[in-house]
Design a protein around this motif. Structure first.
Motif, PDB file in Angstrom:
ATOM      1  N   ASN A 119      -2.345 -20.960  33.990  1.00 37.88           N
ATOM      2  CA  ASN A 119      -1.249 -20.224  33.389  1.00 37.88           C
ATOM      3  C   ASN A 119      -1.244 -20.055  32.286  1.00 37.88           C
ATOM      4  O   ASN A 119      -0.543 -19.274  31.098  1.00 37.88           O
ATOM      5  CB  ASN A 119      -0.120 -20.677  33.910  1.00 37.88           C
ATOM      6  N   ALA A 120      -2.447 -20.406  31.289  1.00 40.69           N
ATOM      7  CA  ALA A 120      -1.933 -20.312  29.412  1.00 40.69           C
ATOM      8  C   ALA A 120      -2.544 -19.234  29.569  1.00 40.69           C
ATOM      9  O   ALA A 120      -2.571 -18.166  28.445  1.00 40.69           O
ATOM     10  CB  ALA A 120      -3.563 -21.302  28.791  1.00 40.69           C
ATOM     11  N   TRP A 121      -3.152 -17.788  29.819  1.00 40.78           N
ATOM     12  CA  TRP A 121      -3.222 -16.854  29.976  1.00 40.78           C
ATOM     13  C   TRP A 121      -1.882 -15.620  29.648  1.00 40.78           C
ATOM     14  O   TRP A 121      -1.947 -14.931  29.026  1.00 40.78           O
ATOM     15  CB  TRP A 121      -4.691 -16.028  31.524  1.00 40.78           C
ATOM     16  N   ARG A 122      -0.407 -16.536  30.084  1.00 39.22           N
ATOM     17  CA  ARG A 122       0.700 -15.873  29.953  1.00 39.22           C
ATOM     18  C   ARG A 122       1.135 -16.452  28.082  1.00 39.22           C
ATOM     19  O   ARG A 122       1.866 -15.415  27.754  1.00 39.22           O
ATOM     20  CB  ARG A 122       1.451 -16.600  30.691  1.00 39.22           C
ATOM     21  N   LEU A 123       0.390 -16.992  27.891  1.00 39.28           N
ATOM     22  CA  LEU A 123       0.707 -16.791  26.011  1.00 39.28           C
ATOM     23  C   LEU A 123      -0.223 -16.260  25.308  1.00 39.28           C
ATOM     24  O   LEU A 123       0.435 -16.276  24.180  1.00 39.28           O
ATOM     25  CB  LEU A 123       0.291 -18.851  26.068  1.00 39.28           C
ATOM     26  N   ASP A 124      -1.225 -15.445  25.923  1.00 36.58           N
ATOM     27  CA  ASP A 124      -1.992 -14.182  24.986  1.00 36.58           C
ATOM     28  C   ASP A 124      -1.317 -12.936  24.972  1.00 36.58           C
ATOM     29  O   ASP A 124      -1.483 -12.860  25.827  1.00 36.58           O
ATOM     30  CB  ASP A 124      -3.719 -14.655  25.733  1.00 36.58           C
ATOM     31  N   GLU A 125      -0.807 -12.398  24.663  1.00 39.07           N
ATOM     32  CA  GLU A 125       0.371 -11.665  23.563  1.00 39.07           C
ATOM     33  C   GLU A 125      -1.121 -10.894  24.241  1.00 39.07           C
ATOM     34  O   GLU A 125      -0.076 -10.102  25.402  1.00 39.07           O
ATOM     35  CB  GLU A 125       0.845 -11.222  22.918  1.00 39.07           C
ATOM     36  N   GLU A 126      -1.855 -10.351  24.216  1.00 43.24           N
ATOM     37  CA  GLU A 126      -2.480  -9.051  24.494  1.00 43.24           C
ATOM     38  C   GLU A 126      -3.084  -8.752  26.290  1.00 43.24           C
ATOM     39  O   GLU A 126      -3.359  -7.402  26.596  1.00 43.24           O
ATOM     40  CB  GLU A 126      -3.554  -9.071  23.488  1.00 43.24           C
ATOM     41  N   PHE A 127      -3.932  -9.960  25.849  1.00 39.78           N
ATOM     42  CA  PHE A 127      -4.094 -10.328  27.850  1.00 39.78           C
ATOM     43  C   PHE A 127      -2.704 -10.148  28.661  1.00 39.78           C
ATOM     44  O   PHE A 127      -3.480  -9.064  29.534  1.00 39.78           O
ATOM     45  CB  PHE A 127      -5.331 -11.428  27.230  1.00 39.78           C
ATOM     46  N   ARG A 128      -2.178 -10.595  28.683  1.00 35.64           N
ATOM     47  CA  ARG A 128      -1.118 -10.627  29.967  1.00 35.64           C
ATOM     48  C   ARG A 128      -0.139  -9.456  29.419  1.00 35.64           C
ATOM     49  O   ARG A 128      -0.121  -8.856  30.689  1.00 35.64           O
ATOM     50  CB  ARG A 128       0.113 -11.906  29.744  1.00 35.64           C
ATOM     51  N   ALA A 129      -0.268  -8.095  28.484  1.00 36.68           N
ATOM     52  CA  ALA A 129       0.128  -7.633  28.622  1.00 36.68           C
ATOM     53  C   ALA A 129      -1.145  -6.400  28.983  1.00 36.68           C
ATOM     54  O   ALA A 129      -1.056  -5.400  30.018  1.00 36.68           O
ATOM     55  CB  ALA A 129       0.096  -6.641  26.437  1.00 36.68           C
ATOM     56  N   LYS A 130      -2.696  -6.314  28.413  1.00 38.50           N
ATOM     57  CA  LYS A 130      -3.381  -5.893  29.450  1.00 38.50           C
ATOM     58  C   LYS A 130      -3.649  -5.734  31.043  1.00 38.50           C
ATOM     59  O   LYS A 130      -3.134  -5.031  31.949  1.00 38.50           O
ATOM     60  CB  LYS A 130      -4.534  -6.404  28.923  1.00 38.50           C
TER      61      LYS A 130
END
Length: 133
Positions: free
Chosen positions: A70-81
């Motif tokens: 679930n670490a992708w949720r902390l990556d603002e740019e990636f999660r937005a995309k």
């Protein structure tokens, strides 16, 4: 063209309807999955090796691995995309959502995932033919 059964809801204050499911929705599902795998490969190499190894089972994962999923949720740019991609394919939004909203920590991921589940037929519409999220 629309769905025979309507699934509607509100996402971040914007009304939406779940889009009709195309016959080859598996392509969209695979593209979305590949987005996550690419992110893991770049940001969580150890986890990427595990999730791409077909010989492993759930017992081979550590608590650290589960947190990394679930670490992708902390990556603002990636999660937005990633979330924009998901919504673009499964939701017909009444109005456009701003870039700031997509990057928000308050993004309603649960609603987005529910809409995705209806779109991919993992969740069924109630017998009265109307689904409201």
């Amino acid at each position: 063209m629309g769905r025979i059964t309507k699934v509607t809801g509100e996402f971040m204050g914007v009304r939406f309807e779940v889009k009709p499911t195309p016959i080859r929705f598996d392509k969209v599902v695979e593209e979305r999955r590949q987005m996550l795998l690419d992110w893991y490969k770049e940001n969580q190499q150890k986890l990427h090796k595990k999730v791409t190894n077909d010989d492993l089972n759930i017992d081979d994962y550590t608590m650290e691995d589960l947190e990394a999923l679930n670490a992708w949720r902390l990556d603002e740019e990636f999660r937005a995309k990633y979330c924009q991609y998901t919504a673009q394919h499964c939701m017909k939004l009444d109005k456009q959502i701003t870039d700031d909203t997509w990057k928000s920590d308050d993004l309603e991921l649960g609603t987005l995932e529910e809409a995705w589940d209806f779109f991919t037929n993992r969740r069924q519409v109630p017998s009265n033919g109307v689904g409201v999220l």
